[in-house]
Design a protein around this motif. Structure first.
Motif, PDB file in Angstrom:
ATOM      1  N   VAL A  36      30.322 -14.771 -22.544  1.00 18.16           N
ATOM      2  CA  VAL A  36      31.249 -14.724 -23.671  1.00 18.16           C
ATOM      3  C   VAL A  36      32.651 -14.542 -23.109  1.00 18.16           C
ATOM      4  CG1 VAL A  36      31.917 -13.505 -25.771  1.00 18.16           C
ATOM      5  CG2 VAL A  36      29.490 -13.727 -25.174  1.00 18.16           C
ATOM      6  N   GLY A  38      36.691 -14.046 -23.963  1.00 23.33           N
ATOM      7  CA  GLY A  38      37.702 -13.718 -24.954  1.00 23.33           C
ATOM      8  C   GLY A  38      39.022 -14.371 -24.621  1.00 23.33           C
ATOM      9  N   CYS A  44      32.410 -11.632 -20.406  1.00 23.82           N
ATOM     10  CA  CYS A  44      31.273 -10.721 -20.547  1.00 23.82           C
ATOM     11  C   CYS A  44      29.969 -11.495 -20.535  1.00 23.82           C
ATOM     12  CB  CYS A  44      31.373  -9.929 -21.854  1.00 23.82           C
ATOM     13  SG  CYS A  44      32.817  -8.873 -21.980  1.00 23.82           S
ATOM     14  N   ASP A  46      26.440 -11.668 -22.291  1.00 21.21           N
ATOM     15  CA  ASP A  46      25.786 -11.229 -23.528  1.00 21.21           C
ATOM     16  C   ASP A  46      24.343 -10.845 -23.216  1.00 21.21           C
ATOM     17  OD1 ASP A  46      24.664 -10.847 -26.001  1.00 21.21           O
ATOM     18  OD2 ASP A  46      25.352 -12.739 -26.861  1.00 21.21           O
ATOM     19  N   SER A  67      30.738  -3.822 -22.837  1.00 14.57           N
ATOM     20  CA  SER A  67      31.501  -3.922 -24.081  1.00 14.57           C
ATOM     21  C   SER A  67      30.555  -3.658 -25.242  1.00 14.57           C
ATOM     22  CB  SER A  67      32.119  -5.315 -24.221  1.00 14.57           C
ATOM     23  OG  SER A  67      33.029  -5.573 -23.174  1.00 14.57           O
ATOM     24  N   CYS A  69      31.330  -4.341 -28.579  1.00 14.69           N
ATOM     25  CA  CYS A  69      31.508  -5.237 -29.724  1.00 14.69           C
ATOM     26  C   CYS A  69      32.537  -6.296 -29.364  1.00 14.69           C
ATOM     27  CB  CYS A  69      31.968  -4.454 -30.952  1.00 14.69           C
ATOM     28  SG  CYS A  69      33.659  -3.820 -30.817  1.00 14.69           S
ATOM     29  N   LYS A  70      32.647  -7.284 -30.254  1.00 15.56           N
ATOM     30  CA  LYS A  70      33.746  -8.233 -30.188  1.00 15.56           C
ATOM     31  C   LYS A  70      34.856  -7.717 -31.092  1.00 15.56           C
ATOM     32  CE  LYS A  70      30.850 -12.349 -29.484  1.00 15.56           C
ATOM     33  NZ  LYS A  70      30.476 -13.681 -30.037  1.00 15.56           N
ATOM     34  N   SER A  71      36.092  -7.769 -30.629  1.00 19.70           N
ATOM     35  CA  SER A  71      37.207  -7.251 -31.412  1.00 19.70           C
ATOM     36  C   SER A  71      38.451  -8.102 -31.190  1.00 19.70           C
ATOM     37  CB  SER A  71      37.510  -5.795 -31.027  1.00 19.70           C
ATOM     38  OG  SER A  71      38.663  -5.330 -31.690  1.00 19.70           O
TER      39      SER A  71
END
Length: 295
Positions: A36, A38, A44, A46, A67, A69-71
């Protein structure tokens, strides 16, 4: 000498392969885990389906490499001196925006579309800075010399008794927005009450038409000799406090943020969740470090 390349340097890779081999039987198994990426920061892996795929869990004390969460709210790179709120650099926001404008940005994902929209938001926050008279009685029950963070934890938690119809799991978007505004509005008032309690002075109510920073200074430092009149703080003081609040508006997935999210995952009352976060903030390894510097 060039540094060794790492997996994160493979910018076009979409997955990593995890493999293991039984040294006795020679049997080998592998699974693919998606990467993943960003808009900022390290990519990251998953691992949400890791247990289902392998029967294994990961061990990462302290979330050193994990991590949660996604933010899209805040990004921090401390060593590089980077702090972004919704993609805006903190130095740009500090130079051009106010604390409540940044709060609006954090809550809504974008800056107010007009000065009028910002003004309406500021009015809404200030309007909700008042606290129930019985909450003042509650604060008055703390012993002299109580640590202000103890007062904050207890009093913010007590707000859940005044707004007990709000459980995280049953709230719609409008209710969540209102709960957020109430937190932003009432914490300065409670902080001022905690300070006034510590010095044996009567509590002071916020005033309509004044900024949050001006109200906070007024609620903390006005004198009974002022006869209840609003005494405007020096503009430099008001601006300095507003900027101070802006710089502390959000600091990514730190201990207190993670604590609030963990408590909220049980669908507890929002104010109870925030009180849990304040308890985490109190510690000397988190917000308490700021207190130690001041002292």
């Amino acid at each position: 000498m060039a540094s060794a390349r790492r997996l994160c340097d493979l910018v076009n890779a979409t997955f990593v392969t995890l493999s293991a081999k039984d040294p006795k039987t020679g049997e080998a198994l592998s699974v693919e885990l998606p990467i993943v990426r960003g808009t900022a920061g390290a990519p990251c892996v998953d691992i949400s389906k890791l247990h289902a795929s392998t029967g294994m869990f990961t061990i990462d004390p302290g979330f050193v490499g994990t991590s949660s969460c996604k933010s899209a709210i805040t990004y921090i790179d401390g060593p590089a001196g980077v702090l972004l709120h919704r993609g805006y650099a903190i130095d740009e926001l500090a130079a051009k925006s106010s604390f409540l404008e940044v709060v609006y940005l954090l809550l809504n994902g974008h800056l107010p579309a007009s000065e009028r929209r910002l003004e309406l938001f500021e009015r809404e926050v200030v309007r909700r800075m008042t606290c129930h008279e019985r909450l003042k009685t509650f604060v008055g029950g703390f012993p002299d010399g109580a640590h202000p963070m103890a007062v904050m934890v207890g009093t913010v938690g007590a707000l859940s008794a005044f707004f007990h119809d709000a459980a995280v799991g049953t709230m719609d978007d409008a209710q969540r927005a209102l709960a957020a505004v109430r937190v932003v509005a009432k914490l300065p008032t409670i902080a001022a009450m905690a300070y006034r309690h510590s010095i044996g002075m009567p509590y002071v109510a916020p005033r309509r038409g004044k900024s949050l920073a001006a109200n906070l200074l007024h609620m903390c430092f006005s004198s009974p000799l002022d006869g209840g009149e609003f005494v405007a703080p020096p503009p430099a003081f008001e601006k300095a406090l507003d900027t101070f609040l802006l710089l502390h508006a959000d600091h990514e997935q730190n201990a207190s943020t993670s604590t609030v999210r963990m408590a909220a995952s049980s669908e507890a009352n929002p104010f109870a969740c925030v009180a849990a976060g304040i308890a985490s903030l109190w510690g000397p390894m988190h917000g308490g470090a700021n207190e130690a510097c001041i002292r």
